[in-house]
Design a protein around this motif. Structure first.
Motif, PDB file in Angstrom:
ATOM      1  N   TRP A 185     -11.359   5.415  -2.210  1.00 31.46           N
ATOM      2  CA  TRP A 185     -11.173   6.802  -2.684  1.00 31.46           C
ATOM      3  C   TRP A 185      -9.692   7.082  -2.907  1.00 31.46           C
ATOM      4  O   TRP A 185      -9.288   7.624  -3.933  1.00 31.46           O
ATOM      5  CB  TRP A 185     -11.726   7.804  -1.665  1.00 31.46           C
ATOM      6  CG  TRP A 185     -13.215   7.861  -1.614  1.00 31.46           C
ATOM      7  CD1 TRP A 185     -14.023   7.447  -0.596  1.00 31.46           C
ATOM      8  CD2 TRP A 185     -14.094   8.342  -2.641  1.00 31.46           C
ATOM      9  NE1 TRP A 185     -15.337   7.642  -0.921  1.00 31.46           N
ATOM     10  CE2 TRP A 185     -15.418   8.191  -2.161  1.00 31.46           C
ATOM     11  CE3 TRP A 185     -13.886   8.880  -3.903  1.00 31.46           C
ATOM     12  CZ2 TRP A 185     -16.530   8.569  -2.909  1.00 31.46           C
ATOM     13  CZ3 TRP A 185     -14.986   9.251  -4.654  1.00 31.46           C
ATOM     14  CH2 TRP A 185     -16.291   9.096  -4.154  1.00 31.46           C
ATOM     15  N   GLY A 186      -8.887   6.711  -1.916  1.00 30.40           N
ATOM     16  CA  GLY A 186      -7.448   6.962  -2.007  1.00 30.40           C
ATOM     17  C   GLY A 186      -6.822   6.238  -3.183  1.00 30.40           C
ATOM     18  O   GLY A 186      -6.080   6.829  -3.974  1.00 30.40           O
ATOM     19  N   GLU A 187      -7.131   4.925  -3.315  1.00 27.48           N
ATOM     20  CA  GLU A 187      -6.513   4.124  -4.385  1.00 27.48           C
ATOM     21  C   GLU A 187      -6.959   4.593  -5.766  1.00 27.48           C
ATOM     22  O   GLU A 187      -6.154   4.648  -6.694  1.00 27.48           O
ATOM     23  CB  GLU A 187      -6.844   2.637  -4.179  1.00 27.48           C
ATOM     24  CG  GLU A 187      -6.048   2.021  -3.034  1.00 27.48           C
ATOM     25  CD  GLU A 187      -6.120   0.511  -2.990  1.00 27.48           C
ATOM     26  OE1 GLU A 187      -6.460  -0.106  -4.013  1.00 27.48           O
ATOM     27  OE2 GLU A 187      -5.837  -0.054  -1.912  1.00 27.48           O
ATOM     28  N   HIS A 245       0.825  -1.212   0.000  1.00 27.08           N
ATOM     29  CA  HIS A 245       0.000   0.000   0.000  1.00 27.08           C
ATOM     30  C   HIS A 245       0.864   1.269   0.000  1.00 27.08           C
ATOM     31  O   HIS A 245       0.524   2.258  -0.644  1.00 27.08           O
ATOM     32  CB  HIS A 245      -0.940   0.008   1.215  1.00 27.08           C
ATOM     33  CG  HIS A 245      -2.101  -0.921   1.057  1.00 27.08           C
ATOM     34  ND1 HIS A 245      -2.206  -2.097   1.757  1.00 27.08           N
ATOM     35  CD2 HIS A 245      -3.193  -0.848   0.269  1.00 27.08           C
ATOM     36  CE1 HIS A 245      -3.324  -2.706   1.402  1.00 27.08           C
ATOM     37  NE2 HIS A 245      -3.944  -1.978   0.503  1.00 27.08           N
ATOM     38  N   MET A 246       1.962   1.231   0.749  1.00 27.33           N
ATOM     39  CA  MET A 246       2.828   2.413   0.812  1.00 27.33           C
ATOM     40  C   MET A 246       3.562   2.656  -0.517  1.00 27.33           C
ATOM     41  O   MET A 246       3.948   3.775  -0.816  1.00 27.33           O
ATOM     42  CB  MET A 246       3.857   2.271   1.951  1.00 27.33           C
ATOM     43  CG  MET A 246       3.258   2.414   3.336  1.00 27.33           C
ATOM     44  SD  MET A 246       2.440   3.995   3.609  1.00 27.33           S
ATOM     45  CE  MET A 246       0.736   3.528   3.491  1.00 27.33           C
ATOM     46  N   GLY A 247       3.723   1.591  -1.329  1.00 30.72           N
ATOM     47  CA  GLY A 247       4.305   1.769  -2.662  1.00 30.72           C
ATOM     48  C   GLY A 247       3.450   2.708  -3.506  1.00 30.72           C
ATOM     49  O   GLY A 247       3.978   3.572  -4.228  1.00 30.72           O
ATOM     50  N   LEU A 248       2.132   2.551  -3.402  1.00 35.29           N
ATOM     51  CA  LEU A 248       1.213   3.455  -4.108  1.00 35.29           C
ATOM     52  C   LEU A 248       1.380   4.887  -3.621  1.00 35.29           C
ATOM     53  O   LEU A 248       1.359   5.836  -4.403  1.00 35.29           O
ATOM     54  CB  LEU A 248      -0.243   3.015  -3.886  1.00 35.29           C
ATOM     55  CG  LEU A 248      -0.762   1.853  -4.732  1.00 35.29           C
ATOM     56  CD1 LEU A 248      -2.166   1.475  -4.284  1.00 35.29           C
ATOM     57  CD2 LEU A 248      -0.773   2.204  -6.206  1.00 35.29           C
ATOM     58  N   VAL A 249       1.542   5.044  -2.297  1.00 38.84           N
ATOM     59  CA  VAL A 249       1.684   6.390  -1.710  1.00 38.84           C
ATOM     60  C   VAL A 249       2.977   7.047  -2.186  1.00 38.84           C
ATOM     61  O   VAL A 249       2.992   8.225  -2.543  1.00 38.84           O
ATOM     62  CB  VAL A 249       1.624   6.329  -0.160  1.00 38.84           C
ATOM     63  CG1 VAL A 249       1.912   7.681   0.454  1.00 38.84           C
ATOM     64  CG2 VAL A 249       0.264   5.829   0.300  1.00 38.84           C
ATOM     65  N   ALA A 291     -10.150  -2.446  -0.267  1.00 38.66           N
ATOM     66  CA  ALA A 291     -10.645  -1.196  -0.877  1.00 38.66           C
ATOM     67  C   ALA A 291     -11.958  -1.428  -1.606  1.00 38.66           C
ATOM     68  O   ALA A 291     -12.119  -1.125  -2.779  1.00 38.66           O
ATOM     69  CB  ALA A 291      -9.608  -0.593  -1.824  1.00 38.66           C
ATOM     70  N   LEU A 292     -12.907  -2.002  -0.882  1.00 35.77           N
ATOM     71  CA  LEU A 292     -14.243  -2.196  -1.435  1.00 35.77           C
ATOM     72  C   LEU A 292     -15.027  -0.894  -1.322  1.00 35.77           C
ATOM     73  O   LEU A 292     -14.863  -0.165  -0.351  1.00 35.77           O
ATOM     74  CB  LEU A 292     -14.949  -3.303  -0.624  1.00 35.77           C
ATOM     75  CG  LEU A 292     -15.726  -4.337  -1.432  1.00 35.77           C
ATOM     76  CD1 LEU A 292     -14.761  -5.183  -2.237  1.00 35.77           C
ATOM     77  CD2 LEU A 292     -16.545  -5.211  -0.513  1.00 35.77           C
ATOM     78  N   PRO A 293     -15.898  -0.581  -2.309  1.00 36.69           N
ATOM     79  CA  PRO A 293     -16.700   0.642  -2.156  1.00 36.69           C
ATOM     80  C   PRO A 293     -17.677   0.487  -0.996  1.00 36.69           C
ATOM     81  O   PRO A 293     -18.143  -0.628  -0.764  1.00 36.69           O
ATOM     82  CB  PRO A 293     -17.447   0.741  -3.494  1.00 36.69           C
ATOM     83  CG  PRO A 293     -17.314  -0.589  -4.148  1.00 36.69           C
ATOM     84  CD  PRO A 293     -16.110  -1.254  -3.579  1.00 36.69           C
ATOM     85  N   PRO A 294     -18.014   1.516  -0.221  1.00 41.75           N
ATOM     86  CA  PRO A 294     -17.604   2.907  -0.363  1.00 41.75           C
ATOM     87  C   PRO A 294     -16.512   3.304   0.645  1.00 41.75           C
ATOM     88  O   PRO A 294     -16.573   4.359   1.243  1.00 41.75           O
ATOM     89  CB  PRO A 294     -18.910   3.644  -0.049  1.00 41.75           C
ATOM     90  CG  PRO A 294     -19.544   2.779   1.025  1.00 41.75           C
ATOM     91  CD  PRO A 294     -19.074   1.367   0.785  1.00 41.75           C
ATOM     92  N   THR A 295     -15.537   2.450   0.876  1.00 43.51           N
ATOM     93  CA  THR A 295     -14.533   2.702   1.909  1.00 43.51           C
ATOM     94  C   THR A 295     -13.566   3.824   1.493  1.00 43.51           C
ATOM     95  O   THR A 295     -13.314   4.016   0.301  1.00 43.51           O
ATOM     96  CB  THR A 295     -13.714   1.423   2.192  1.00 43.51           C
ATOM     97  OG1 THR A 295     -13.104   1.016   0.965  1.00 43.51           O
ATOM     98  CG2 THR A 295     -14.589   0.308   2.713  1.00 43.51           C
ATOM     99  N   GLY A 327      -4.975  11.768  -2.962  1.00 48.62           N
ATOM    100  CA  GLY A 327      -5.114  10.312  -2.870  1.00 48.62           C
ATOM    101  C   GLY A 327      -4.146   9.720  -1.860  1.00 48.62           C
ATOM    102  O   GLY A 327      -4.510   8.828  -1.083  1.00 48.62           O
ATOM    103  N   ALA A 328      -2.898  10.236  -1.853  1.00 51.42           N
ATOM    104  CA  ALA A 328      -1.889   9.738  -0.897  1.00 51.42           C
ATOM    105  C   ALA A 328      -2.313  10.019   0.538  1.00 51.42           C
ATOM    106  O   ALA A 328      -2.180   9.154   1.409  1.00 51.42           O
ATOM    107  CB  ALA A 328      -0.540  10.395  -1.187  1.00 51.42           C
ATOM    108  N   MET A 329      -2.843  11.215   0.794  1.00 49.82           N
ATOM    109  CA  MET A 329      -3.279  11.569   2.160  1.00 49.82           C
ATOM    110  C   MET A 329      -4.419  10.661   2.624  1.00 49.82           C
ATOM    111  O   MET A 329      -4.390  10.125   3.734  1.00 49.82           O
ATOM    112  CB  MET A 329      -3.757  13.031   2.198  1.00 49.82           C
ATOM    113  CG  MET A 329      -2.659  14.055   2.282  1.00 49.82           C
ATOM    114  SD  MET A 329      -1.632  13.929   3.751  1.00 49.82           S
ATOM    115  CE  MET A 329      -2.808  14.242   5.038  1.00 49.82           C
TER     116      MET A 329
END
Length: 457
Positions: free
Chosen positions: A374-376, A291-295, A366-370, A309-311
Motif C-alpha cells: 500500500w505504502g509503495e 526504502h527510506m529513499g522512497l519516503v 511488498a507482496l500483496p496484500p501487505t 504513502g510515506a506514513m
C-alpha cells in the motif's frame, strides 16, 4: 499521555532496584503493559491535535509512530536477553536503563508541539544510542561506527538549530500549530535557506543517499536492540521531522528537485549494493536506505497521497526491518558470523525459523496484500503524477528489491547444510514469540491500514 510517560519514567527505579532474578521479567512485563496502553492513541479523533499542555500533544501523524516506539520497547528487551546473559548484573541494568532513556526521548520527540522541545528530544536520542553501539557492539569497529554516527548527526543538526533560532526571531514563536497557520509570514527571501537548514538534520537521519555512510556501519556494529531501534524508530524520526517541517513552509517544490532525484537515485544504488553484499546485517541496513529513499521523495512532493504513502511505508518498514535484524541476530548467536555463505542450508536445521524468514522476506518485497505494498504503490502513483519518468526508477527499484530479498532468503536457507551447523542450538520459544510480536501488528494492519495512514486527505 501521562499514562505512557509516568510508567516509562518508573522503569528507571525499577531497573536499578529489581531483584537480579526478576530484572528481565519485570522490565518486559512493564514495557509490554506500556505498549498495550499506547494502542489507544491509534483511536484519536481525526483532523485534530489532542493537547496535553502547550508543549505536548498528539495527532494522526505522530500517534502511529509513538505506538510503534512503545511496541518495540518490550521486543528490544526480549531480543537482548541472550546477548547480555554473560554480562554482570550492573551492566544488564545499565543496558535497560539506556533503552528506557531512549524510549523517553523518542516519546518526547513524537509528542512535542514546540520545535525547541522537539530539537532537544531529537538530539537526546543520540546519547543512549551512541553508548549502546560503542559499549555493547559486537566487533572492535564499533568505536569507529559510533564516531561516524555522532559526527554525521551533529553536523546535520547544526543548520537545524540555526534555522530554528532564525525562525524564532522572525515569528516570535516556535509552536508547530502557530507556524502552520502563519505560513504567510514565511514567504520571504531567506525562506529557501531556512527550508534547507531545517531539513538537513532530517535528511542525514533518514538517511538521504550521499549522507548515508554512517548507517551501515552503525547497524553492523550495534547489538540487536541498537539495530532494531535504529531501523524501526530513529530513521522514522527523520521522516516525521520532514513531514512536520514541510507542512509549515509554503510548498517549495522547485527547491526539492535535487533532493527528490538524489533520493530516487539512492533507491537504485543501494538496491544494487544490496545485491553484492556478503554480510547479512549490512544487506538489511542498505535495504533500509533504499526504502527510506522512497519516503524522502514522497515527503518532499508534499501531496496528500505521498504523505499517506510515506506514513504507511514508515510504519510497515519499521516492523519488518526490526524483525529482519532479530532474525539476523538469531543466526549470529549460533554461527558467530554474519557472512551469508557460512549460514547456508539452515532450513534443514531450523525449519520453523525458515518459515519466519520466508514470511518476512515476502513482506519486505511488498507482496500483496501487505501494508508495504500500500505504502509503495501510493508513493509510486504520487511520484508518477509529479513526473512520469520517475516510474522507471521506482519500477526498477521494486525489481531490484525482489531480487536481493530472494537472494538473501535462498543463500541463507537453501542448499547443503555445512558440517559445522549440524549440531546447532534449536530455536527458543523467546525467538518465536519475538517474531510473532513483529508480524501480528502487520497482519492486523492488512485489515485496517487507515490506522497508520495519517489522515492527510
Amino acid at each position: 499521555m501521562l499514562k505512557i510517560i509516568i510508567p516509562t519514567t518508573m522503569m528507571i527505579p525499577m531497573t536499578w532496584l529489581s531483584n537480579p532474578k526478576w530484572l528481565w521479567p519485570n522490565t518486559i512485563t512493564n514495557s509490554l503493559i506500556i505498549a498495550l496502553i499506547s494502542l489507544m492513541f491509534l483511536l484519536l479523533p481525526l483532523e485534530m491535535m489532542v493537547l496535553m499542555n502547550k508543549y505536548m500533544g498528539l495527532d494522526f501523524i505522530s500517534s502511529p509512530l509513538l505506538v510503534l516506539t512503545c511496541w518495540l520497547f518490550p521486543l528490544m528487551i526480549l531480543a537482548s536477553q541472550n546477548h547480555l546473559k554473560n554480562n554482570s548484573i550492573h551492566k544488564q541494568r545499565l543496558y535497560i536503563f539506556m533503552l528506557t532513556i531512549l524510549q523517553m526521548a523518542l516519546i518526547l520527540a513524537f509528542s512535542s508541539t514546540e520545535l525547541t522541545l522537539f530539537y532537544i528530544a531529537f538530539e537526546t536520542t543520540l546519547i543512549p544510542t551512541l553508548i549502546v553501539i560503542t559499549r555493547w557492539g559486537n566487533q572492535t569497529e564499533r568505536l569507529n561506527a559510533g564516531m561516524y554516527f555522532l559526527f554525521y548527526t551533529l553536523a546535520g543538526s547544526l543548520p537545524l538549530l540555526i534555522a530554528l533560532m532564525f525562525l524564532y526571531t522572525s515569528t516570535g514563536s516556535l509552536s508547530l500549530n502557530l507556524l502552520f497557520y502563519s505560513k504567510m509570514f514565511l514567504m520571504t527571501n531567506p525562506n529557501s535557506i531556512l527550508w534547507f537548514g531545517c531539513l538537513t538534520a532530517f535528511m542525514v537521519k533518514m538517511p538521504l543517499y550521499g549522507a548515508h555512510l554512517w548507517l551501515p556501519k552503525a547497524h553492523v556494529e550495534a547489538p540487536v536492540a541498537g539495530s532494531m531501534i535504529l531501523a524501526a524508530v530513529l530513521l522514522k524520526l527523520g521522516g516525521y521531522g520532514i513531514i512536520r517541517i514541510t507542512l509549515i513552509f509554503t510548498p517549495l517544490i522547485k527547491l526539492s528537485y535535487p533532493f527528490i532525484i538524489l533520493a530516487l537515485w539512492g533507491v537504485l544504488m543501494t538496491g544494487l549494493i544490496c545485491m553484492r553484499q556478503t554480510d547479512l546485517k549490512s544487506l538489511i541496513a542498505y535495504s533500509s536506505i533504499s526504502h527510506m529513499g522512497l519516503v524522502v521523495a514522497a515527503t518532499l512532493i508534499q501531496t496528500p497521497w505521498s504523505f499517506t504513502g510515506a506514513m504507511i511505508l514508515m510504519i510497515s518498514h519499521g516492523l519488518i526491518s526490526s524483525a529482519l535484524f532479530c532474525l539476523a541476530n538469531t543466526n549470529y548467536e549460533r554461527m558467530h558470523s554474519r557472512t551469508m555463505l557460512l549460514t547456508r542450508g539452515l532450513q534443514v536445521a531450523l525449519p520453523l525459523m525458515a518459515t519466519w524468514w520466508l514470511l518476512l522476506n515476502l513482506f519486505n518485497m511488498a507482496l500483496p496484500p501487505t501494508p508495504n505494498l500500500w505504502g509503495e504503490i501510493m508513493i509510486m502513483v504520487s511520484l508518477y503524477n509529479w513526473s512520469p519518468w520517475s516510474i522507471l526508477i521506482t519500477g526498477l527499484g521494486t525489481l531490484i528489491t525482489a531480487a536481493y530479498t530472494l537472494h538473501m532468503f535462498i543463500i541463507t536457507q537453501r542448499g547443503q547444510l555445512p558440517k559445522h551447523l549440524k549440531y546447532t542450538t534449536p530455536t527458543f520459544t523467546r525467538e518465536h514469540c519475538l517474531m510473532t510480536m513483529h508480524l501480528l501488528p502487520m497482519i492486523m494492519l492488512m485489515f485496517k491500514p487507515e490506522l497508520t495512514s495519517g489522515n492527510f486527505s
